[in-house]
Scaffold this motif. Sequence first.
Motif, PDB file in Angstrom:
ATOM      1  N   UNK A 148      57.358-142.535  -6.973  1.00  0.00           N
ATOM      2  CA  UNK A 148      57.395-143.991  -7.262  1.00  0.00           C
ATOM      3  C   UNK A 148      56.844-144.139  -8.691  1.00  0.00           C
ATOM      4  N   UNK A 149      57.249-144.846  -9.480  1.00  0.00           N
ATOM      5  CA  UNK A 149      56.939-144.928 -10.870  1.00  0.00           C
ATOM      6  C   UNK A 149      56.582-146.426 -11.164  1.00  0.00           C
ATOM      7  N   UNK A 150      55.633-146.548 -12.007  1.00  0.00           N
ATOM      8  CA  UNK A 150      55.104-147.853 -12.669  1.00  0.00           C
ATOM      9  C   UNK A 150      55.306-147.800 -14.069  1.00  0.00           C
ATOM     10  N   UNK A 151      56.114-148.495 -14.619  1.00  0.00           N
ATOM     11  CA  UNK A 151      56.141-148.803 -16.165  1.00  0.00           C
ATOM     12  C   UNK A 151      55.667-150.049 -16.580  1.00  0.00           C
ATOM     13  N   UNK A 152      55.612-150.022 -18.018  1.00  0.00           N
ATOM     14  CA  UNK A 152      55.056-151.278 -18.562  1.00  0.00           C
ATOM     15  C   UNK A 152      56.182-151.364 -19.906  1.00  0.00           C
ATOM     16  N   UNK A 153      56.658-152.497 -19.967  1.00  0.00           N
ATOM     17  CA  UNK A 153      57.463-152.784 -21.296  1.00  0.00           C
ATOM     18  C   UNK A 153      57.690-154.207 -21.693  1.00  0.00           C
TER      19      UNK A 153
ATOM     20  N   UNK B 226      63.269-138.546 -13.490  1.00  0.00           N
ATOM     21  CA  UNK B 226      62.048-139.116 -13.650  1.00  0.00           C
ATOM     22  C   UNK B 226      61.553-139.134 -15.178  1.00  0.00           C
ATOM     23  N   UNK B 227      62.011-137.667 -15.710  1.00  0.00           N
ATOM     24  CA  UNK B 227      61.386-137.633 -17.054  1.00  0.00           C
ATOM     25  C   UNK B 227      62.345-138.614 -18.344  1.00  0.00           C
ATOM     26  N   UNK B 228      63.601-138.701 -17.732  1.00  0.00           N
ATOM     27  CA  UNK B 228      64.401-139.568 -18.378  1.00  0.00           C
ATOM     28  C   UNK B 228      63.902-140.987 -18.314  1.00  0.00           C
ATOM     29  N   UNK B 229      63.581-141.504 -17.237  1.00  0.00           N
ATOM     30  CA  UNK B 229      62.963-142.995 -16.882  1.00  0.00           C
ATOM     31  C   UNK B 229      61.672-143.005 -17.791  1.00  0.00           C
ATOM     32  N   UNK B 230      60.931-142.228 -17.702  1.00  0.00           N
ATOM     33  CA  UNK B 230      59.594-142.244 -18.358  1.00  0.00           C
ATOM     34  C   UNK B 230      59.487-142.453 -19.863  1.00  0.00           C
ATOM     35  N   UNK B 231      60.731-141.942 -20.475  1.00  0.00           N
ATOM     36  CA  UNK B 231      60.955-142.342 -21.878  1.00  0.00           C
ATOM     37  C   UNK B 231      61.289-143.642 -22.237  1.00  0.00           C
ATOM     38  N   UNK B 232      61.781-144.576 -21.240  1.00  0.00           N
ATOM     39  CA  UNK B 232      62.157-145.760 -21.488  1.00  0.00           C
ATOM     40  C   UNK B 232      61.080-146.971 -21.723  1.00  0.00           C
ATOM     41  N   UNK B 233      59.890-146.596 -21.159  1.00  0.00           N
ATOM     42  CA  UNK B 233      58.777-147.420 -21.409  1.00  0.00           C
ATOM     43  C   UNK B 233      57.471-146.673 -21.189  1.00  0.00           C
ATOM     44  N   UNK B 234      56.320-147.416 -21.198  1.00  0.00           N
ATOM     45  CA  UNK B 234      55.250-146.852 -20.990  1.00  0.00           C
ATOM     46  C   UNK B 234      54.917-146.633 -19.814  1.00  0.00           C
ATOM     47  N   UNK B 235      54.773-145.043 -19.316  1.00  0.00           N
ATOM     48  CA  UNK B 235      54.390-144.833 -17.967  1.00  0.00           C
ATOM     49  C   UNK B 235      53.018-145.078 -17.441  1.00  0.00           C
ATOM     50  N   UNK B 236      52.813-145.903 -16.626  1.00  0.00           N
ATOM     51  CA  UNK B 236      51.471-146.247 -16.222  1.00  0.00           C
ATOM     52  C   UNK B 236      51.029-145.277 -14.756  1.00  0.00           C
ATOM     53  N   UNK B 237      51.902-145.193 -13.971  1.00  0.00           N
ATOM     54  CA  UNK B 237      51.945-144.285 -12.775  1.00  0.00           C
ATOM     55  C   UNK B 237      52.998-143.564 -12.331  1.00  0.00           C
ATOM     56  N   UNK B 238      52.693-142.490 -11.751  1.00  0.00           N
ATOM     57  CA  UNK B 238      53.752-141.634 -11.206  1.00  0.00           C
ATOM     58  C   UNK B 238      53.426-140.972  -9.926  1.00  0.00           C
ATOM     59  N   UNK B 239      54.191-141.088  -8.842  1.00  0.00           N
ATOM     60  CA  UNK B 239      53.810-140.511  -7.570  1.00  0.00           C
ATOM     61  C   UNK B 239      54.940-139.876  -6.992  1.00  0.00           C
ATOM     62  N   UNK B 240      54.767-138.513  -6.723  1.00  0.00           N
ATOM     63  CA  UNK B 240      55.828-137.769  -5.964  1.00  0.00           C
ATOM     64  C   UNK B 240      55.277-137.274  -4.596  1.00  0.00           C
ATOM     65  N   UNK B 241      56.255-137.472  -3.732  1.00  0.00           N
ATOM     66  CA  UNK B 241      55.824-136.816  -2.461  1.00  0.00           C
ATOM     67  C   UNK B 241      57.019-135.951  -1.838  1.00  0.00           C
ATOM     68  N   UNK B 242      56.683-135.274  -0.834  1.00  0.00           N
ATOM     69  CA  UNK B 242      58.009-134.705  -0.073  1.00  0.00           C
ATOM     70  C   UNK B 242      57.504-134.522   1.512  1.00  0.00           C
ATOM     71  N   UNK B 243      58.496-134.861   2.431  1.00  0.00           N
ATOM     72  CA  UNK B 243      58.347-134.663   3.876  1.00  0.00           C
ATOM     73  C   UNK B 243      59.251-133.424   4.335  1.00  0.00           C
TER      74      UNK B 243
ATOM     75  N   UNK C 211      64.605-140.412  -3.253  1.00  0.00           N
ATOM     76  CA  UNK C 211      64.639-141.768  -3.516  1.00  0.00           C
ATOM     77  C   UNK C 211      63.564-142.104  -4.548  1.00  0.00           C
ATOM     78  N   UNK C 212      63.824-142.797  -5.524  1.00  0.00           N
ATOM     79  CA  UNK C 212      63.072-143.020  -6.610  1.00  0.00           C
ATOM     80  C   UNK C 212      62.778-144.758  -6.860  1.00  0.00           C
ATOM     81  N   UNK C 213      61.695-145.172  -6.572  1.00  0.00           N
ATOM     82  CA  UNK C 213      61.375-146.572  -6.791  1.00  0.00           C
ATOM     83  C   UNK C 213      60.794-146.881  -8.024  1.00  0.00           C
ATOM     84  N   UNK C 214      61.152-147.691  -8.906  1.00  0.00           N
ATOM     85  CA  UNK C 214      60.600-148.102 -10.142  1.00  0.00           C
ATOM     86  C   UNK C 214      60.114-149.665 -10.104  1.00  0.00           C
TER      87      UNK C 214
END
Length: 228
Positions: A65-70, A112-129, A197-200
């Motif tokens: 789960x990623x939260x960006x600001x732009x 994820x690293x590429x998406x983080x370059x598109x805007x200001x990354x506020x929060x990043x959460x990664x989980x695995x089951x 699954x990546x939610x932005x």
Amino acid sequence: MSRIVSMLMFVGISLLLHCATHRPLPPGTPPAEPTPSGESSPAERPMYAVESTPVTGRMVILKARLTLESQEPEAVIDSILALVSRYNGYVLRSENTRITIRVPSKKMHTVIDTIATLAHLVKKEISGEDVTDRYHDLEIRLDNAKKVRQRYLALLAKAQNVEEALRIERELERLSREIDLLEGRWNRMRHQVQYATISVTVRRETRPGPLAWVFIGTFKLIQFLFVW
């Protein structure tokens, strides 16, 4: 005399047959349990075999789960859509400034690293089951169900009458439904393991106007003068 000899021979043969069919069990051998009337013996009754499949790797469902600001969230979403096709993924859902995508799990961190370059990354959460045990349990159950279905198909070919054939066909229908259900669950889980699954969420970045800067400057001045 001949009658006496014949009687003795008959008695001797009877004793031999009795001993042959009623030999004592070896020590430690449990006695056979009687089969209830109307039920087939365990050898005739179709059963699911208990097998174990060696685990060759951990099966993990990855989510992020990623939260960006732009200042232009829509443009960021468009860029993410372009990334999806580049990395052989697909869009699960998209709504205004929110998007959920699936990409090959091996490429998740790169995406994820590429998406983080598109805007200001506020929060990043990664989980695995870890679903390794559940995955292989489904795999074993599916394989066993298919084997049992083959046994019933063989029995159907040898059915002696219509009633027996109908009974076997009903069991085959039940097995087919069970196999379809297991296959659906197994394929779905396998797909979730293969695709992360990546939610932005892209929030609109707000910048203070001239009046806001006046208030900010005043606050900073007061803080400088009175806060030690």
